[in-house]
Design an enzyme around this catalytic site. Structure first.
Site, PDB file in Angstrom:
ATOM      1  N   HIS A   1       0.969  -1.110   0.010  1.00 39.40           N
ATOM      2  CA  HIS A   1      -0.108  -0.078   0.024  1.00 39.40           C
ATOM      3  C   HIS A   1       0.953   1.211   0.171  1.00 39.40           C
ATOM      4  O   HIS A   1       0.698   2.391  -0.865  1.00 39.40           O
ATOM      5  CB  HIS A   1      -0.802   0.046   1.283  1.00 39.40           C
ATOM      6  N   GLU A   2       1.902   1.297   0.945  1.00 39.26           N
ATOM      7  CA  GLU A   2       2.800   2.554   1.190  1.00 39.26           C
ATOM      8  C   GLU A   2       3.632   2.581  -0.363  1.00 39.26           C
ATOM      9  O   GLU A   2       3.803   3.809  -0.931  1.00 39.26           O
ATOM     10  CB  GLU A   2       3.714   2.438   2.378  1.00 39.26           C
TER      11      GLU A   2
ATOM     12  N   HIS B   1       1.440   4.209  -3.125  1.00 39.96           N
ATOM     13  CA  HIS B   1       1.515   5.613  -2.793  1.00 39.96           C
ATOM     14  C   HIS B   1       2.829   6.349  -3.514  1.00 39.96           C
ATOM     15  O   HIS B   1       2.480   7.532  -4.263  1.00 39.96           O
ATOM     16  CB  HIS B   1       1.473   6.038  -1.330  1.00 39.96           C
TER      17      HIS B   1
ATOM     18  N   GLU C   1      -6.465   6.976  -1.379  1.00 36.02           N
ATOM     19  CA  GLU C   1      -6.339   5.859  -0.664  1.00 36.02           C
ATOM     20  C   GLU C   1      -6.916   4.491  -1.403  1.00 36.02           C
ATOM     21  O   GLU C   1      -6.293   3.566  -1.482  1.00 36.02           O
ATOM     22  CB  GLU C   1      -6.982   5.979   0.701  1.00 36.02           C
TER      23      GLU C   1
END
Length: 286
Positions: free
Chosen positions: A143-144, A147, A220
């Site tokens: 997830h990071e 980003h 997100e």
């Protein structure tokens, strides 16, 4: 106290730098600071300037405020696995290897920050490592990394710069019309001007935050989808399910915006992250 002092010192330095830049811009371009174009330049310099300086300082600020320690040489199997996992995901996502760091906190959280896709930091809390299974941590890391790969740090900085500029510009434009001056003098009109600016910036700031938070929530969803692609939707869903029992996030500012979990709010409109239920539902349809 350390965070407060760091915040005050940083903002003081930013204000000083932007004031010098503004003086140079006015001097070089020959713009009257009291004109509408001068006001727009003032608003743009402080609106975008503060956002971009914060972006360029983001890694340094994140390390100082959270106490995150970059893993230079892995000291154990867990740190070795973290570095290897981020390296593999970064290669899959087509970005340079981010710095990988650990910070001490009981909350289950992680965040990404940095000025560009190829100059980033991914930090993980000790609470996340203690309370999540390895496959769940893998999903959080994905997830990071997503980003970073999506360029979310720069995108959100641009959006914040735009809304900051409009808030500063229209607050001062309207205040000038109400008070009859631009507030440079020491007259009663100057006091009225400054008070009106303060009230309008607070009001416009609330409206601007709604726009920024909306973009943040969309970002997100994209990072969750990116994690599903890099690690698997099932792992990401399991990680989000685990967050139901999380401590309240202690991250602030951009670190909170790019964390896996956010602080609660009175309304979803003010949330930087969508509710867990909506994120899970979106992943089930991925």
């Amino acid at each position: 106290m350390k965070r407060i002092l760091l915040f005050l010192a940083t903002n003081l330095a930013v204000m000083l730098v932007l004031s010098v830049v503004l003086s140079l811009v006015f001097s070089v371009l020959g713009i009257d600071s009291r004109s509408i174009s001068g006001l727009l330049v003032f608003a743009a310099v402080f609106g975008f300037g503060g956002s971009f300086i914060s972006l360029f300082m983001s890694k340094w600020m994140a390390k100082r405020s959270t106490g995150a320690m970059v893993i230079e040489q892995p000291r154990n199997a867990t740190e070795q696995w973290l570095v290897q996992t981020v390296r593999r995901q970064a290669q899959q996502a087509g970005i340079a290897m981010p710095e990988v760091a650990l910070y001490d906190s009981p909350e289950m959280n992680a965040f990404a920050t940095g000025p560009s896709r190829n100059n980033a930091l991914v930090a993980v809390s000790t609470g996340l490592l203690r309370n999540m299974r390895e496959d769940e941590v893998e999903a959080v890391l994905a997830h990071e990394v997503s980003h970073v790969a999506n360029g979310d740090m720069v995108t959100l900085t641009l959006i914040q710069g735009v809304v900051n500029t409009f808030v500063i510009f229209f607050a001062r434009l309207i205040a000038g019309a109400i008070s009859g001056n631009r507030g440079e003098g020491q007259s009663n009109n100057g006091v009225v001007y400054m008070l009106t600016v303060l009230v309008l910036e607070m009001a416009f700031g609330v409206l601007a935050s709604l726009i920024v938070m909306w973009f943040s929530r969309q970002r997100e969803y994209r990072a969750d989808a990116g994690a599903a692609k890099l690690a698997g939707a099932g792992k990401m869903i399991a990680a989000l399910e685990r967050l139901r029992n999380n401590h309240e996030s202690r991250l602030e500012g951009s670190m909170m915006a790019f964390g896996i979990a956010s602080k609660p709010a009175t309304s979803e409109l003010f949330l930087s992250h969508p509710p867990l239920e909506k994120r899970i539902a979106a992943l089930r349809g991925y």
